[in-house]
Design a protein around this motif. Sequence first.
Motif, PDB file in Angstrom:
ATOM      1  N   MET A 100      -4.215  -8.995  -8.014  1.00 51.83           N
ATOM      2  CA  MET A 100      -5.238  -9.712  -8.762  1.00 51.83           C
ATOM      3  C   MET A 100      -6.147  -8.726  -9.489  1.00 51.83           C
ATOM      4  SD  MET A 100      -4.448 -12.843  -8.412  1.00 51.83           S
ATOM      5  CE  MET A 100      -5.899 -13.648  -9.089  1.00 51.83           C
ATOM      6  N   HIS A 101      -6.776  -9.211 -10.559  1.00 45.64           N
ATOM      7  CA  HIS A 101      -7.599  -8.350 -11.413  1.00 45.64           C
ATOM      8  C   HIS A 101      -8.814  -7.802 -10.656  1.00 45.64           C
ATOM      9  CE1 HIS A 101      -9.220  -6.864 -15.154  1.00 45.64           C
ATOM     10  NE2 HIS A 101     -10.372  -7.443 -14.892  1.00 45.64           N
ATOM     11  N   PRO A 102      -9.064  -6.497 -10.728  1.00 49.83           N
ATOM     12  CA  PRO A 102      -8.234  -5.457 -11.358  1.00 49.83           C
ATOM     13  C   PRO A 102      -7.093  -5.033 -10.434  1.00 49.83           C
ATOM     14  CG  PRO A 102     -10.230  -4.482 -10.486  1.00 49.83           C
ATOM     15  CD  PRO A 102     -10.349  -5.961 -10.227  1.00 49.83           C
ATOM     16  N   ALA A 103      -5.888  -5.024 -10.968  1.00 53.39           N
ATOM     17  CA  ALA A 103      -4.699  -4.777 -10.153  1.00 53.39           C
ATOM     18  C   ALA A 103      -4.616  -3.324  -9.722  1.00 53.39           C
ATOM     19  CB  ALA A 103      -3.446  -5.161 -10.934  1.00 53.39           C
ATOM     20  N   ARG A 104      -4.235  -3.118  -8.472  1.00 52.93           N
ATOM     21  CA  ARG A 104      -4.023  -1.762  -7.956  1.00 52.93           C
ATOM     22  C   ARG A 104      -2.571  -1.336  -8.137  1.00 52.93           C
ATOM     23  NH1 ARG A 104      -4.298  -1.183  -2.905  1.00 52.93           N
ATOM     24  NH2 ARG A 104      -5.215   0.918  -2.855  1.00 52.93           N
ATOM     25  N   ILE A 105      -1.683  -2.284  -8.359  1.00 56.71           N
ATOM     26  CA  ILE A 105      -0.263  -1.996  -8.549  1.00 56.71           C
ATOM     27  C   ILE A 105       0.351  -3.153  -9.303  1.00 56.71           C
ATOM     28  CG2 ILE A 105       0.352  -3.017  -6.319  1.00 56.71           C
ATOM     29  CD1 ILE A 105       2.628  -1.002  -6.114  1.00 56.71           C
ATOM     30  N   PHE A 106       1.371  -2.880 -10.106  1.00 59.76           N
ATOM     31  CA  PHE A 106       2.123  -3.900 -10.831  1.00 59.76           C
ATOM     32  C   PHE A 106       3.462  -4.120 -10.138  1.00 59.76           C
ATOM     33  CE2 PHE A 106      -0.136  -2.425 -14.932  1.00 59.76           C
ATOM     34  CZ  PHE A 106      -1.231  -3.217 -14.609  1.00 59.76           C
ATOM     35  N   MET A 107       3.978  -5.336 -10.241  1.00 62.17           N
ATOM     36  CA  MET A 107       5.288  -5.603  -9.666  1.00 62.17           C
ATOM     37  C   MET A 107       6.391  -4.966 -10.489  1.00 62.17           C
ATOM     38  SD  MET A 107       6.093  -9.591 -10.610  1.00 62.17           S
ATOM     39  CE  MET A 107       4.647 -10.204  -9.765  1.00 62.17           C
ATOM     40  N   GLY A 108       6.172  -4.769 -11.779  1.00 58.65           N
ATOM     41  CA  GLY A 108       7.189  -4.179 -12.637  1.00 58.65           C
ATOM     42  C   GLY A 108       8.397  -5.083 -12.793  1.00 58.65           C
TER      43      GLY A 108
ATOM     44  N   GLY B  41       0.815  -1.220   0.000  1.00 55.48           N
ATOM     45  CA  GLY B  41       0.000   0.000   0.000  1.00 55.48           C
ATOM     46  C   GLY B  41       0.842   1.260   0.000  1.00 55.48           C
ATOM     47  N   PRO B  42       1.760   1.431   0.963  1.00 51.29           N
ATOM     48  CA  PRO B  42       2.634   2.617   0.928  1.00 51.29           C
ATOM     49  C   PRO B  42       3.494   2.701  -0.329  1.00 51.29           C
ATOM     50  CG  PRO B  42       2.688   1.591   3.100  1.00 51.29           C
ATOM     51  CD  PRO B  42       1.925   0.668   2.207  1.00 51.29           C
ATOM     52  N   VAL B  43       3.948   1.563  -0.829  1.00 47.23           N
ATOM     53  CA  VAL B  43       4.757   1.576  -2.058  1.00 47.23           C
ATOM     54  C   VAL B  43       3.926   2.070  -3.230  1.00 47.23           C
ATOM     55  CG1 VAL B  43       5.888   0.072  -3.751  1.00 47.23           C
ATOM     56  CG2 VAL B  43       6.403  -0.184  -1.327  1.00 47.23           C
ATOM     57  N   ARG B  44       2.651   1.719  -3.259  1.00 49.71           N
ATOM     58  CA  ARG B  44       1.779   2.196  -4.332  1.00 49.71           C
ATOM     59  C   ARG B  44       1.674   3.726  -4.305  1.00 49.71           C
ATOM     60  NH1 ARG B  44      -3.617   3.554  -5.020  1.00 49.71           N
ATOM     61  NH2 ARG B  44      -4.452   3.037  -7.098  1.00 49.71           N
ATOM     62  N   LYS B  45       1.497   4.289  -3.117  1.00 49.16           N
ATOM     63  CA  LYS B  45       1.425   5.751  -3.008  1.00 49.16           C
ATOM     64  C   LYS B  45       2.760   6.389  -3.394  1.00 49.16           C
ATOM     65  CE  LYS B  45      -2.032   5.588   0.694  1.00 49.16           C
ATOM     66  NZ  LYS B  45      -2.357   5.968   2.096  1.00 49.16           N
TER      67      LYS B  45
ATOM     68  N   ASP C 218      -0.516  -3.104 -24.037  1.00 49.33           N
ATOM     69  CA  ASP C 218      -0.992  -3.358 -22.683  1.00 49.33           C
ATOM     70  C   ASP C 218      -2.441  -3.825 -22.703  1.00 49.33           C
ATOM     71  OD1 ASP C 218       1.394  -2.689 -21.474  1.00 49.33           O
ATOM     72  OD2 ASP C 218       0.875  -0.566 -21.324  1.00 49.33           O
ATOM     73  N   VAL C 219      -2.805  -4.580 -21.676  1.00 57.68           N
ATOM     74  CA  VAL C 219      -4.169  -5.087 -21.538  1.00 57.68           C
ATOM     75  C   VAL C 219      -4.992  -4.179 -20.635  1.00 57.68           C
ATOM     76  CG1 VAL C 219      -5.547  -7.049 -20.758  1.00 57.68           C
ATOM     77  CG2 VAL C 219      -3.388  -7.444 -21.942  1.00 57.68           C
ATOM     78  N   HIS C 220      -4.357  -3.591 -19.615  1.00 53.51           N
ATOM     79  CA  HIS C 220      -5.102  -2.722 -18.714  1.00 53.51           C
ATOM     80  C   HIS C 220      -5.468  -1.428 -19.424  1.00 53.51           C
ATOM     81  CE1 HIS C 220      -0.840  -1.660 -18.330  1.00 53.51           C
ATOM     82  NE2 HIS C 220      -1.238  -0.440 -18.004  1.00 53.51           N
ATOM     83  N   ARG C 221      -6.506  -0.768 -18.946  1.00 57.14           N
ATOM     84  CA  ARG C 221      -7.051   0.415 -19.611  1.00 57.14           C
ATOM     85  C   ARG C 221      -6.684   1.720 -18.931  1.00 57.14           C
ATOM     86  NH1 ARG C 221     -13.259  -1.693 -20.862  1.00 57.14           N
ATOM     87  NH2 ARG C 221     -12.663  -3.521 -22.110  1.00 57.14           N
ATOM     88  N   GLU C 222      -6.257   1.668 -17.702  1.00 61.76           N
ATOM     89  CA  GLU C 222      -5.909   2.871 -16.965  1.00 61.76           C
ATOM     90  C   GLU C 222      -4.462   2.779 -16.496  1.00 61.76           C
ATOM     91  OE1 GLU C 222      -8.604   3.309 -13.781  1.00 61.76           O
ATOM     92  OE2 GLU C 222     -10.377   3.612 -15.048  1.00 61.76           O
ATOM     93  N   PRO C 223      -3.751   3.908 -16.439  1.00 64.89           N
ATOM     94  CA  PRO C 223      -2.381   3.890 -15.922  1.00 64.89           C
ATOM     95  C   PRO C 223      -2.338   3.313 -14.506  1.00 64.89           C
ATOM     96  CG  PRO C 223      -2.865   5.994 -16.976  1.00 64.89           C
ATOM     97  CD  PRO C 223      -4.172   5.262 -16.886  1.00 64.89           C
ATOM     98  N   THR C 224      -1.431   2.406 -14.300  1.00 64.98           N
ATOM     99  CA  THR C 224      -1.320   1.715 -13.008  1.00 64.98           C
ATOM    100  C   THR C 224       0.113   1.849 -12.502  1.00 64.98           C
ATOM    101  OG1 THR C 224      -2.976   0.119 -13.739  1.00 64.98           O
ATOM    102  CG2 THR C 224      -1.676  -0.475 -11.805  1.00 64.98           C
ATOM    103  N   PRO C 225       0.316   2.177 -11.224  1.00 61.96           N
ATOM    104  CA  PRO C 225       1.679   2.333 -10.698  1.00 61.96           C
ATOM    105  C   PRO C 225       2.438   1.016 -10.689  1.00 61.96           C
ATOM    106  CG  PRO C 225       0.070   2.433  -8.922  1.00 61.96           C
ATOM    107  CD  PRO C 225      -0.705   2.453 -10.211  1.00 61.96           C
TER     108      PRO C 225
END
Length: 426
Positions: free
Chosen positions: A217-225, A20-24, A39-46
Amino acid sequence: MREYLLVLFCTAAVTYLLTGPVRKFAIAAGAMPPVRARDVHREPTPRLGGIAMFGGLCAGILVASQLDNLSKVFNGGSDIRALLSGAGIMFLLGVLDDKWGVDALVKLGGQMIAAGVMVWQGVTVITLPVPGVGPVAVSPTQGMVISVTLVVVMVNAVNFIDGLDGLAGGMVCIAAIAFFLYSYRLWYGYAITDAAPAVLFSVLLIGMCLGFLAHNMHPARIFMGDSGSMMLGLMLAVAAISITGRVDPDLINSETGSQTATVHTLVPIYIPLLLPLTVIALPLADLLLAVVRRTWAGQSPFAADKRHLHHRLLQVGHSHSRAVLIMYFWAALIAFGTVAFSVTNTGRTVVLTLAGLCLVGLVVLLTPRFRPRAPRAVQSFVPPRYRRRPSGAPMAELSAKDKQLLGEASRGSSAPSDHDKATGRR
């Protein structure tokens, strides 16, 4: 086993709490690139989820070092130091790529440097165990080449499948569980202490994946990158290298009392590194197909495209979640099938079971639009898309916004076109 469960829980908990803090932080740092065509996702994801996973890794290692039975792994060799060194380099390389982007050749060079640092600290293939022959020694140069190649292949294989929410983390978790079962059996079943580092590495890997999957998990709030995917691939490679070349078939032969049983037990490592390759069989196949496909088309093997296995599942008609579950199924089937064949005494039973599961997997794979309906008794507990609608029941009433759009569409279709106005038609 209780100590391993404690390490797993601590690793997963720290990874989960840090995500959570890493996402922010990723959002504030601008590590949230725009959506690309592939990309498959539709919105920019951190991105930068690898920071939380690296924190979970460090926490798990710290807890393990304080436990009596697991502390022997720290005193018996340099595997832990080598793991932290290689993972740290791979982690920093991935963070740079997630934030600013790194050239493919530079990234490959960094991967080789991380692998070389681990080889320099002793994590290398020394012998290749061949049942009936015994350990076949390899030269230091050959061991270095095998080790570096294995690290680079696994890192890029995991990186290639990181294209859907929860896909890479789940498949690596499945691979780590299979590898844990195999290495744990060698340690406690046959008293081979050299398998202890691989057991600990597998537990750490499982905890990191489970803690991060809750956010991914879908929908992802953050990617591992790349900071996370490359680190996971490196840890799988380290677990494989740490056990390969240290398992003497003669030790198992003294326990089983039969050369035939020894050969059967060592099936997963009869061909060097077969087990670690089977647990990532799907990512490895995807990597090889991508390299062949791009090279055949005259492109760079590192050129990105939208023709990976998970992309093809979406194109066939599978939903995002179902495509991920299908990849999970086949990864588990291959990995656990290999481990089961080394455990059971009747290979025929394993083969028949795998054949039946393959048939089930093919049916699901070829019916992308099949949507099962849950029994009426459990309909209140399942998502609405799996509930049965009584025959003759009216459809759900449209919202006010949907009614407005429908009215505008109907008026637009009945309005005279420019051609009708010119010809006087109505």
